[in-house]
Design an enzyme around this catalytic site. Structure first.
Site, short mmCIF file in Angstrom:
data_model
loop_
_atom_site.label_atom_id
_atom_site.label_comp_id
_atom_site.label_asym_id
_atom_site.label_seq_id
_atom_site.Cartn_x
_atom_site.Cartn_y
_atom_site.Cartn_z
N GLU A 1 -38.95 -27.93 -46.75
CA GLU A 1 -37.56 -27.47 -46.85
C GLU A 1 -37.40 -26.16 -47.59
O GLU A 1 -36.32 -25.58 -47.57
CB GLU A 1 -36.67 -28.56 -47.46
CG GLU A 1 -37.07 -29.02 -48.82
CD GLU A 1 -37.89 -30.31 -48.77
OE1 GLU A 1 -37.96 -30.95 -49.82
OE2 GLU A 1 -38.47 -30.64 -47.74
N ASN A 2 -38.47 -25.65 -48.19
CA ASN A 2 -38.35 -24.34 -48.82
C ASN A 2 -38.54 -23.20 -47.82
O ASN A 2 -38.61 -22.04 -48.22
CB ASN A 2 -39.30 -24.21 -50.02
CG ASN A 2 -40.75 -24.34 -49.64
OD1 ASN A 2 -41.09 -24.98 -48.65
ND2 ASN A 2 -41.61 -23.74 -50.43
#
Length: 187
Positions: free
Chosen positions: A47-48
């Protein structure tokens, strides 16, 4: 004898199928990238802002700019793409990415959620009758893999479908507060 974290991750990786897009949550799920079964292609999402994560690098080959959401160094693949975290989180509720061990928005709208966790914390059960923490999603977990075994969860409830080698059913019952069925022949 309970499963190690690597053995749990290997067991979870066996749930992956060719063509899956998968978000690996922080903690034990990050180890799954090291155990992708041969012959299948999956796209692991962090998710980064990374799609196409590879396994952890070998010692001495780390690149400090390539990290997962848990701030661990990872590798990139020829299929890797990068984007900002807002776009990354936008993929998840859009049903593009399956969840493995996730929370927050990761459980909203995904097709399958697999949780990897240790069965107890400080000798207290973690599989409870009722959640005591704020919920991030209700009724969204499909499979729980712990160091003691594998549980399916569906409308009928929770069922133990597999035990780690050498783990007795009595130990699992003693360390589980929630009620569960046992797959026939597993006792």
């Amino acid at each position: 004898m309970s499963w190690s974290r690597d053995e749990m991750a290997r067991r979870a990786a066996a749930e992956l199928r060719d063509g899956y897009y998968v978000n690996l949550g922080i903690g034990i799920p990050t180890l799954v990238s090291n155990f992708i079964p041969p012959g299948i292609t999956v796209q692991l999402q962090s998710e980064n802002g990374m799609l196409g994560m590879g396994p952890f690098p070998f010692e001495g080959e780390e690149d400090a700019d390539l990290i997962n959401a848990g701030k661990q160094t990872i590798t990139e693949l020829p299929t890797t793409s990068y984007f900002d975290s807002a776009q990354s989180f936008g993929m998840i509720p859009g049903r593009m990415v399956k969840g493995m061990g996730g929370a927050m928005d990761l459980v909203a709208g995904v097709r399958r959620v697999i949780i990897l966790m240790e069965h107890t914390a400080r000798n207290e059960p973690k599989l409870l009758r009722r959640c005591t923490l704020p919920l991030t999603g209700k009724g969204v977990v499909d499979l729980v893999i712990t160091d003691l075994g594998v549980f399916t969860i569906d409308r009928a409830g929770m069922a133990l479908t597999e035990r780690a080698p050498g783990v007795a059913l009595e130990e699992i019952r003693r360390k589980t507060e929630a009620s569960f069925a046992v797959r026939p022949g597993l006792a």
